[in-house]
Design an enzyme around this catalytic site. Structure first.
Site, PDB file in Angstrom:
ATOM      1  N   TYR A 198      14.488 -20.289 -16.972  1.00 30.77           N
ATOM      2  CA  TYR A 198      13.711 -19.183 -16.416  1.00 30.77           C
ATOM      3  C   TYR A 198      13.340 -18.157 -17.479  1.00 30.77           C
ATOM      4  O   TYR A 198      14.155 -17.754 -18.298  1.00 30.77           O
ATOM      5  CB  TYR A 198      14.520 -18.502 -15.312  1.00 30.77           C
ATOM      6  N   THR A 206       7.290 -13.893  -3.739  1.00 25.60           N
ATOM      7  CA  THR A 206       6.654 -12.631  -3.352  1.00 25.60           C
ATOM      8  C   THR A 206       5.177 -12.601  -3.710  1.00 25.60           C
ATOM      9  O   THR A 206       4.326 -12.234  -2.893  1.00 25.60           O
ATOM     10  CB  THR A 206       7.362 -11.453  -4.047  1.00 25.60           C
ATOM     11  N   LEU A 233       7.069  -9.609   1.822  1.00 20.18           N
ATOM     12  CA  LEU A 233       6.441 -10.854   1.395  1.00 20.18           C
ATOM     13  C   LEU A 233       7.422 -11.878   0.841  1.00 20.18           C
ATOM     14  O   LEU A 233       7.079 -13.053   0.716  1.00 20.18           O
ATOM     15  CB  LEU A 233       5.349 -10.557   0.370  1.00 20.18           C
ATOM     16  N   GLY A 250       1.148   3.189  -5.995  1.00 21.49           N
ATOM     17  CA  GLY A 250       0.273   2.637  -7.026  1.00 21.49           C
ATOM     18  C   GLY A 250      -1.137   2.342  -6.568  1.00 21.49           C
ATOM     19  O   GLY A 250      -1.730   3.078  -5.768  1.00 21.49           O
ATOM     20  N   ILE A 251      -1.681   1.230  -7.057  1.00 22.94           N
ATOM     21  CA  ILE A 251      -3.071   0.898  -6.749  1.00 22.94           C
ATOM     22  C   ILE A 251      -3.246   0.484  -5.290  1.00 22.94           C
ATOM     23  O   ILE A 251      -4.352   0.597  -4.745  1.00 22.94           O
ATOM     24  CB  ILE A 251      -3.632  -0.178  -7.703  1.00 22.94           C
ATOM     25  N   GLY A 252      -2.176   0.030  -4.650  1.00 16.53           N
ATOM     26  CA  GLY A 252      -2.269  -0.292  -3.226  1.00 16.53           C
ATOM     27  C   GLY A 252      -2.503   0.955  -2.395  1.00 16.53           C
ATOM     28  O   GLY A 252      -3.339   0.978  -1.486  1.00 16.53           O
ATOM     29  N   SER A 312      -3.585 -11.082 -12.631  1.00 20.00           N
ATOM     30  CA  SER A 312      -3.329 -10.334 -13.861  1.00 20.00           C
ATOM     31  C   SER A 312      -3.713 -11.195 -15.059  1.00 20.00           C
ATOM     32  O   SER A 312      -3.686 -12.441 -14.990  1.00 20.00           O
ATOM     33  CB  SER A 312      -1.842  -9.978 -13.950  1.00 20.00           C
ATOM     34  N   ALA A 371       0.808  -1.229   0.000  1.00 18.82           N
ATOM     35  CA  ALA A 371       0.000   0.000   0.000  1.00 18.82           C
ATOM     36  C   ALA A 371       0.835   1.270   0.000  1.00 18.82           C
ATOM     37  O   ALA A 371       0.300   2.352   0.230  1.00 18.82           O
ATOM     38  CB  ALA A 371      -0.934  -0.006   1.209  1.00 18.82           C
TER      39      ALA A 371
END
Length: 315
Positions: free
Chosen positions: A194, A138, A91, A42-44, A172, A39
């Site tokens: 990867y 994460t 996280l 951005g959108i957080g 997403s 938070a």
């Protein structure tokens, strides 16, 4: 023409262009407690602002405490009666997740809403402190453990308050670009194979599978809780900072068609507060309307396998 198409409303009455303020207009969150991960920007940050403005007590679970405190001060300047606090959470570290959950439990607060919003995108290969590929660690594993550690508090809150508990996983449309097998259980940490984009897609696919499996378990247990996932839209953020050329295109030409943070936060705010989301669980959303994910994202057996696999990782 483009503006007309993007403003076309879905069944919920909202559209691609709707903002978080618009989808929660007239909705009260008084008496509710919400945790929003990531938070500090951005959108957080926008989600924290809107939830606080609607009356919720908001816990900003963040890695960057200084950035989050600046956001908190901005939120309180706009909503002086708001209740917002900052707590540290990384996280990518299971120890940090456990400490956050223990600290929150020690506060004795109820918990009505959990928005698993934080994430990293298309990062170069690296392993977390716990030896897990960083995007998966994460975006999925950290949120999985956090959710599990907070579940009993959420169940208790919903039972005692008779208010539906809501868990929202920010996924997403990139989940459609995961590795062809979906989740690479046997090759999760394979550096040689990867792919930054496929690994990101894998972690976002895991977000949907996690929400769906939670929803299945809630139904089985008969608890007054829901779990859903969403695509926030393609947003002007700093998530593409590891890809310089894409980031430049994203921040220049992208302004013509990409969402801003106010629009990007709309779906998760709708799902957290709006009566139109009441009782809906195990669904994937976009633009504040239900949407169909990939076939792999609807694979219940894959979801159960991921649940068991992740339990082993966090153990």
């Amino acid at each position: 023409m483009l503006a007309r198409i993007l403003s076309r409303k879905g069944a919920s009455g909202f559209s691609w262009a709707s903002t978080a303020d618009q989808v929660t207009a007239g909705v009260s969150a008084a008496g509710l407690t919400a945790i929003v991960t990531g938070a500090s920007s951005g959108i957080g940050a926008e989600t924290a602002r809107v939830l606080a403005a609607r009356g919720a007590h908001v816990v900003m679970a963040v890695r960057n405490l200084a950035a989050a405190e600046a956001v908190r001060q901005d939120v309180l300047a706009e909503s002086p009666a708001g209740s917002v606090e900052v707590m540290e959470l990384d996280l990518s570290s299971l120890d940090s997740v456990r400490k956050f959950a223990a600290d929150f439990a020690a506060r004795g607060l109820p918990l009505n809403i959990l928005i698993n919003n934080a994430g990293v995108m298309a990062t170069p290969f690296s392993l977390s402190k716990d030896g897990i590929e960083m995007q998966f660690a994460t975006n999925h594993v950290g949120h999985f453990l956090l959710t599990n550690l907070l579940l009993e508090t959420m169940k208790k809150t919903s039972r005692e308050s008779s208010v539906e508990g809501r868990i929202v996983n920010v996924s997403s449309e990139a989940h459609r670009f995961a590795y062809k097998e979906g989740i690479r259980f046997a090759k999760l940490n394979d550096k040689e194979e990867y792919s930054t984009i496929a690994a990101y897609g894998q972690s976002k696919l895991a977000n949907i599978l996690h929400a769906n499996e939670l929803a299945r378990r809630f139904k089985e247990e008969g608890v007054n809780m829901t779990a859903n996932s969403l695509h926030p839209g393609v947003i002007i953020t700093n998530l593409l900072r590891h890809h310089s050329i894409l980031d430049v295109v994203h921040r220049t030409l992208g302004k013509l068609v990409l969402k801003n943070a106010k629009q990007g936060a709309a779906t998760q705010c709708y799902m957290a507060l709006h009566p139109g989301a009441k009782g809906v669980s195990g669904r994937y959303w976009s633009d504040s309307n239900m949407y169909e994910p990939s076939e792999k994202a609807k694979d219940a057996e894959l979801g159960k396998k991921l649940w068991d696999y992740t339990l082993d990782l966090v153990a």
